[in-house]
Structure formats: C-alpha cells, structure tokens
Enzyme design. Structure first.
Site, PDB file in Angstrom:
ATOM      1  CG  MET A  99      18.333   8.745  -3.594  1.00 36.31           C
ATOM      2  SD  MET A  99      18.145  10.557  -5.099  1.00 36.31           S
ATOM      3  CE  MET A  99      16.731  11.084  -4.360  1.00 36.31           C
ATOM      4  CG  ASP A 137      10.569  -3.234  -5.694  1.00 37.23           C
ATOM      5  OD1 ASP A 137      11.128  -4.230  -4.921  1.00 37.23           O
ATOM      6  OD2 ASP A 137      10.072  -3.420  -6.167  1.00 37.23           O
ATOM      7  CB  ILE A 138      13.602  -4.689  -2.135  1.00 38.24           C
ATOM      8  CG1 ILE A 138      14.533  -5.137  -0.408  1.00 38.24           C
ATOM      9  CG2 ILE A 138      14.157  -5.483  -3.023  1.00 38.24           C
ATOM     10  CD1 ILE A 138      13.713  -6.841  -0.571  1.00 38.24           C
ATOM     11  N   GLY A 182       8.318   4.989  -0.338  1.00 37.94           N
ATOM     12  CA  GLY A 182       8.364   5.115  -1.852  1.00 37.94           C
ATOM     13  C   GLY A 182       9.463   4.279  -2.471  1.00 37.94           C
ATOM     14  CB  CYS A 234      15.327  -0.349  -6.750  1.00 39.17           C
ATOM     15  SG  CYS A 234      16.176   0.616  -5.781  1.00 39.17           S
TER      16      CYS A 234
END
Length: 251
Positions: free
Chosen positions: A181, A111-112, A109, A211
């Site tokens: 995370m 983003d980057i 789960g 993120c």
C-alpha cells in the site's frame, strides 16, 4: 450531507503513466472544488462579520465532491514513493528493457514496489470529508478489506506491526507480504492505493528491495493456494468489502 456515492471503474490492463494521469485529473478536480468551497465560505464569513452579507454560515451551499474506486492491472512497472531510495531498484536501464519493464518515481508515500499482470491495483480517489478524516484509519480500513477478501478464499492474513499492507505469518521468520500500500492525501483527498498479488509473476520482485524491506518475502494468492485464482472473483469480493467497510453506495 456527506456524499458516500462512489463511481466504480475498472480500467483493465492500462499503462501506468496513463492511469496516473487519469488519477491526477480526478484528484486535482476534487481538490479544486474543495478549495473553491472553502474560499466561498471564508468570503461569506468575512462579509457576515462586517454585517454586509446577512447570510448565516450554515446556509452556504457547497459544491459536491465526487468519489471514485478504480481497479486496474498494469504492464510490468516499478514505482518509487517519495520516501524511497532509488538504489532499491536493482536494475539499470538495460535490465529494465530486458524485463520489458518501466520505472517511475511518483508522489505517493512508501518505497519501491512492482505492478504487473495478475495483480489487482486499486486506486480509491476519495474525499475523506465524505467518510472520515483519519489517514491511519483509512489505511487500516483498506487493509481490512484485503484481509476479508483473502479470508473468502480460505487464506488467513493479517497485519505486521510497524508496516503497512497485508501479510502472512507476520509473527515469525516466514513473514511474507501479499498486498502493498502507498497513498497520497491532500486536503483529505486520496489517490494511489493498494496492490494485491493474485496470479502475479513474483520473479519481478527479485529486481527490487520491495517497500525497502530486504529480509521478508513476497507472495501471491496463487502461490499460497497452489493454483491459479479467478481474478475477477477476487475483484468482486474486494469491491464488496471496501464498499461495506466505508459505507459506500457504489455506482
């Protein structure tokens, strides 16, 4: 009886793809065991209903599932989670080469984010049926372990409502993230995990929208304390807090 024994492994500095493959192997084996256990239970239940098995449901012996807590560091790498946007990587192929970095879209789960030397990456590969089946509690517990670890070094960190990870000054314009995370969970088996910036080269975060958040800073223990930090000491404390909060028996 729940198996809270956890095999701890430190993989050191390891290529991201190699670590991902090792994670997937452990994860897949655990999921396979759980599926086989469930199929066996279903068969016994069906036979018992037909009066053919004569075996009570609660006497069925399930194969044990094993738990792992992995620590490692990676060479420079950017990873994009399932909900992420590719445009949040601000480098093209040539730019990645110049930075000696690689890029992977992956199945966690989030983003980057960036991983690199001086950063503790932790991959708990756990069967949450051995602990608790609540993914939100799982994430909050990992965050708490990081918060307690930072407190050991005199750093007062916390959570930022609406976001995962661990932050400083989340209630004002100085908000900055120290731990990202992102996890995957299937049949209550987890993989991927957290990344805590210790002595990380923060300039690498300038090449992404971390993120997916474009208006908040990223920080490290080194930056907050104004000096290099013994990463092995941080690992020791983080392992301790994770084991206590989850009630693990570390092997």
């Amino acid at each position: 009886m729940k198996n809270k024994k956890v095999f701890f492994q430190d993989w050191g500095l390891i290529d991201y793809q190699q670590a991902w493959d090792k994670q997937e192997s452990i994860f897949s084996e655990t999921v396979k065991t759980k599926i086989e256990n469930r199929n066996r239970e279903t068969a016994y239940e069906a036979a018992a209903k037909d009066g053919g098995a004569g075996v009570a449901y609660d006497t069925i012996e399930a194969d044990e599932t094993f738990n792992y807590l992995v620590f490692c560091e990676h060479p420079h790498v950017y990873t994009l989670g399932k909900s992420g946007k590719p445009e949040h990587l601000l480098l093209d192929e040539e730019g990645l080469k110049e930075k000696h970095a690689v890029y992977y879209p992956i199945n966690r789960g989030g983003d980057i984010t960036y991983h690199g030397p001086g950063q503790i990456v932790s991959y708990p590969i756990l069967d949450l049926d051995n602990f608790f089946t609540d993914i939100h509690l799982y994430l909050r517990t990992l965050e708490e372990a990081v918060i307690l670890t930072l407190a050991d070094f005199g750093l007062n960190a916390g959570r930022y409502e609406g976001y995962t990870g661990v932050w400083f000054d989340a209630d004002n314009e100085k908000a900055r993230k120290i731990c990202a995370m992102g996890v995957r969970c299937s049949r209550w088996v987890t993989m991927h995990g957290l990344a805590l910036n210790v002595n990380t080269d923060l300039s690498y975060f300038k090449n992404i929208v971390p993120c997916g958040i474009d208006d908040k800073a990223v920080t490290s223990m080194q930056q907050e304390l104004g000096q290099d930090v013994d990463i092995n000491e941080v690992k020791k404390n983080l392992k301790h807090h994770i084991s206590v909060l989850f009630g693990m028996e570390i092997l």
